[in-house]
Design a protein around this motif. Structure first.
Motif, PDB file in Angstrom:
ATOM      1  N   ILE A   7      -2.795   8.954  -4.816  1.00 29.45           N
ATOM      2  CA  ILE A   7      -2.814   9.074  -3.366  1.00 29.45           C
ATOM      3  C   ILE A   7      -3.965   8.278  -2.753  1.00 29.45           C
ATOM      4  O   ILE A   7      -3.790   7.577  -1.745  1.00 29.45           O
ATOM      5  CB  ILE A   7      -2.936  10.552  -2.943  1.00 29.45           C
ATOM      6  CG1 ILE A   7      -1.908  11.414  -3.699  1.00 29.45           C
ATOM      7  CG2 ILE A   7      -2.777  10.692  -1.441  1.00 29.45           C
ATOM      8  CD1 ILE A   7      -0.497  11.092  -3.347  1.00 29.45           C
ATOM      9  N   ILE A   8      -5.151   8.397  -3.358  1.00 23.17           N
ATOM     10  CA  ILE A   8      -6.324   7.717  -2.810  1.00 23.17           C
ATOM     11  C   ILE A   8      -6.133   6.203  -2.844  1.00 23.17           C
ATOM     12  O   ILE A   8      -6.470   5.491  -1.895  1.00 23.17           O
ATOM     13  CB  ILE A   8      -7.592   8.128  -3.590  1.00 23.17           C
ATOM     14  CG1 ILE A   8      -7.882   9.619  -3.355  1.00 23.17           C
ATOM     15  CG2 ILE A   8      -8.784   7.281  -3.161  1.00 23.17           C
ATOM     16  CD1 ILE A   8      -9.093  10.131  -4.103  1.00 23.17           C
ATOM     17  N   VAL A  29       2.563   3.662   8.881  1.00 20.38           N
ATOM     18  CA  VAL A  29       1.327   3.036   9.367  1.00 20.38           C
ATOM     19  C   VAL A  29       1.461   1.516   9.342  1.00 20.38           C
ATOM     20  O   VAL A  29       1.134   0.828  10.307  1.00 20.38           O
ATOM     21  CB  VAL A  29       0.124   3.483   8.510  1.00 20.38           C
ATOM     22  CG1 VAL A  29      -1.139   2.757   8.956  1.00 20.38           C
ATOM     23  CG2 VAL A  29      -0.070   4.994   8.606  1.00 20.38           C
ATOM     24  N   VAL A  60      -3.378   0.888   2.174  1.00 21.05           N
ATOM     25  CA  VAL A  60      -2.852   0.866   3.546  1.00 21.05           C
ATOM     26  C   VAL A  60      -3.960   0.482   4.522  1.00 21.05           C
ATOM     27  O   VAL A  60      -3.753  -0.348   5.421  1.00 21.05           O
ATOM     28  CB  VAL A  60      -2.246   2.233   3.916  1.00 21.05           C
ATOM     29  CG1 VAL A  60      -1.949   2.296   5.410  1.00 21.05           C
ATOM     30  CG2 VAL A  60      -0.972   2.488   3.132  1.00 21.05           C
ATOM     31  N   VAL A  61      -5.132   1.086   4.365  1.00 21.27           N
ATOM     32  CA  VAL A  61      -6.256   0.776   5.253  1.00 21.27           C
ATOM     33  C   VAL A  61      -6.632  -0.699   5.139  1.00 21.27           C
ATOM     34  O   VAL A  61      -6.861  -1.378   6.146  1.00 21.27           O
ATOM     35  CB  VAL A  61      -7.473   1.670   4.911  1.00 21.27           C
ATOM     36  CG1 VAL A  61      -8.704   1.212   5.689  1.00 21.27           C
ATOM     37  CG2 VAL A  61      -7.161   3.123   5.223  1.00 21.27           C
ATOM     38  N   ILE A 101      -3.652   5.245  -0.013  1.00 21.20           N
ATOM     39  CA  ILE A 101      -4.278   5.298   1.318  1.00 21.20           C
ATOM     40  C   ILE A 101      -5.242   4.134   1.497  1.00 21.20           C
ATOM     41  O   ILE A 101      -5.289   3.484   2.551  1.00 21.20           O
ATOM     42  CB  ILE A 101      -4.991   6.643   1.522  1.00 21.20           C
ATOM     43  CG1 ILE A 101      -3.974   7.791   1.547  1.00 21.20           C
ATOM     44  CG2 ILE A 101      -5.801   6.632   2.820  1.00 21.20           C
ATOM     45  CD1 ILE A 101      -4.599   9.170   1.623  1.00 21.20           C
ATOM     46  N   ILE A 116       3.133   0.917  -2.520  1.00 22.37           N
ATOM     47  CA  ILE A 116       2.404   2.088  -2.023  1.00 22.37           C
ATOM     48  C   ILE A 116       3.214   3.361  -2.261  1.00 22.37           C
ATOM     49  O   ILE A 116       2.685   4.394  -2.687  1.00 22.37           O
ATOM     50  CB  ILE A 116       2.091   1.906  -0.531  1.00 22.37           C
ATOM     51  CG1 ILE A 116       1.044   0.807  -0.353  1.00 22.37           C
ATOM     52  CG2 ILE A 116       1.620   3.215   0.108  1.00 22.37           C
ATOM     53  CD1 ILE A 116       0.882   0.319   1.061  1.00 22.37           C
ATOM     54  N   LEU A 139       2.785   6.862   5.111  1.00 27.07           N
ATOM     55  CA  LEU A 139       1.938   5.687   4.888  1.00 27.07           C
ATOM     56  C   LEU A 139       2.704   4.402   5.228  1.00 27.07           C
ATOM     57  O   LEU A 139       2.129   3.446   5.763  1.00 27.07           O
ATOM     58  CB  LEU A 139       1.451   5.652   3.440  1.00 27.07           C
ATOM     59  CG  LEU A 139       0.458   6.750   3.039  1.00 27.07           C
ATOM     60  CD1 LEU A 139       0.095   6.630   1.564  1.00 27.07           C
ATOM     61  CD2 LEU A 139      -0.807   6.671   3.898  1.00 27.07           C
ATOM     62  N   ILE A 162       4.800  11.861   2.184  1.00 23.29           N
ATOM     63  CA  ILE A 162       3.510  11.184   2.375  1.00 23.29           C
ATOM     64  C   ILE A 162       3.672   9.679   2.242  1.00 23.29           C
ATOM     65  O   ILE A 162       3.103   8.903   3.019  1.00 23.29           O
ATOM     66  CB  ILE A 162       2.475  11.715   1.356  1.00 23.29           C
ATOM     67  CG1 ILE A 162       2.092  13.154   1.706  1.00 23.29           C
ATOM     68  CG2 ILE A 162       1.233  10.825   1.330  1.00 23.29           C
ATOM     69  CD1 ILE A 162       1.168  13.803   0.706  1.00 23.29           C
ATOM     70  N   VAL A 181       2.064   6.591  -4.622  1.00 28.85           N
ATOM     71  CA  VAL A 181       2.043   7.982  -4.177  1.00 28.85           C
ATOM     72  C   VAL A 181       2.881   8.852  -5.110  1.00 28.85           C
ATOM     73  O   VAL A 181       2.498   9.977  -5.453  1.00 28.85           O
ATOM     74  CB  VAL A 181       2.569   8.096  -2.733  1.00 28.85           C
ATOM     75  CG1 VAL A 181       2.714   9.554  -2.319  1.00 28.85           C
ATOM     76  CG2 VAL A 181       1.642   7.368  -1.767  1.00 28.85           C
TER      77      VAL A 181
END
Length: 235
Positions: A133-134, A41, A140-141, A137, A124, A38, A34, A128
């Protein structure tokens, strides 16, 4: 019922890795994968900008950081070894990797954003690995969205005035012509070098108005002492 299942899955998936059982090894593997995804991305965004580090680099940095962190946490909980040192060295190691991507060329500092992105990608991956995890993510966004917004601003800025690098044979008269043509009182910076018994000057100016390539080419054709005119950009 579905919310309870999601909550239960999240508690299991994000729980600390406390032993070396096959279930926890599988959990660590899933977190590493995971983290790598990420990283992809962010790497995809960098690849679109044709930067030094792309998909493979960001995937490996994120996955490796997650793996090192998983090893660190498992050593602390199982063997009692000070495994936290492993996670601490990840930050230093990624710092050296990022430093190799920064270089100064043609009056511009390049690679700084990519190096910072590599550093953030490592963070990041570590997030993880410890089950956040949240958070990972969300970051990354935020990073990708911010890069897109800033890119749109840079595209808009391209229609504005940029610094100009002018190379010419050194002479007081041509220096005055360059300042007059670009409506400047002085050069932002300049460098004078000697080459093949000729003195070459490289001057950076801030034009007071936007000039087209045709206008610049005409100015060069009228002044044979000018060797080149180049627009500088902050990349």
């Amino acid at each position: 019922m579905s919310l309870l299942a999601v909550k239960t899955f999240y508690e299991i998936f994000c729980s600390p890795i406390s032993d070396l059982s096959w279930e926890n090894e599988l959990l660590a593997l899933m977190r590493v994968v995971i983290a790598g995804l990420l990283g992809l991305v962010i790497g995809f965004e960098r690849t679109r900008r044709q930067k030094e580090a792309g998909l493979a680099t960001h995937f490996i940095v994120a996955a490796a950081s997650a793996l090192f962190t998983c090893i660190s946490t498992s050593l602390v909980s199982t063997v009692g070894v000070d495994g936290e040192r492993i996670a601490a060295q990840v930050v230093s190691g990624v710092g050296f990797l990022g430093a190799g991507m920064i270089f100064f060329r043609r009056e511009s500092l390049r690679g700084l954003t990519t190096a910072a992105g590599i550093w953030a990608t490592a963070a990041i991956g570590m997030a993880v690995a410890v089950g956040q995890i949240i958070v990972a993510i969300g970051i990354v966004v935020v990073i990708v969205a911010l890069q897109e917004i800033l890119h749109l601003k840079r595209v808009k800025k391209r229609n504005n005035v940029h610094m100009i690098l002018v190379k010419f044979y050194y002479d007081d008269e041509i220096m005055s012509k360059v300042l007059e043509y670009f409506h400047c009182d002085s050069f932002h910076r300049y460098k004078i070098t000697k080459s093949d018994s000729a003195i070459i000057a490289e001057a950076v100016v801030y034009p007071q108005q936007k000039l087209t390539a045709y206008e610049l080419s005409e100015f060069m054709s009228e002044n044979s002492d000018i060797l080149s005119i180049e627009r500088l950009e902050d990349l």
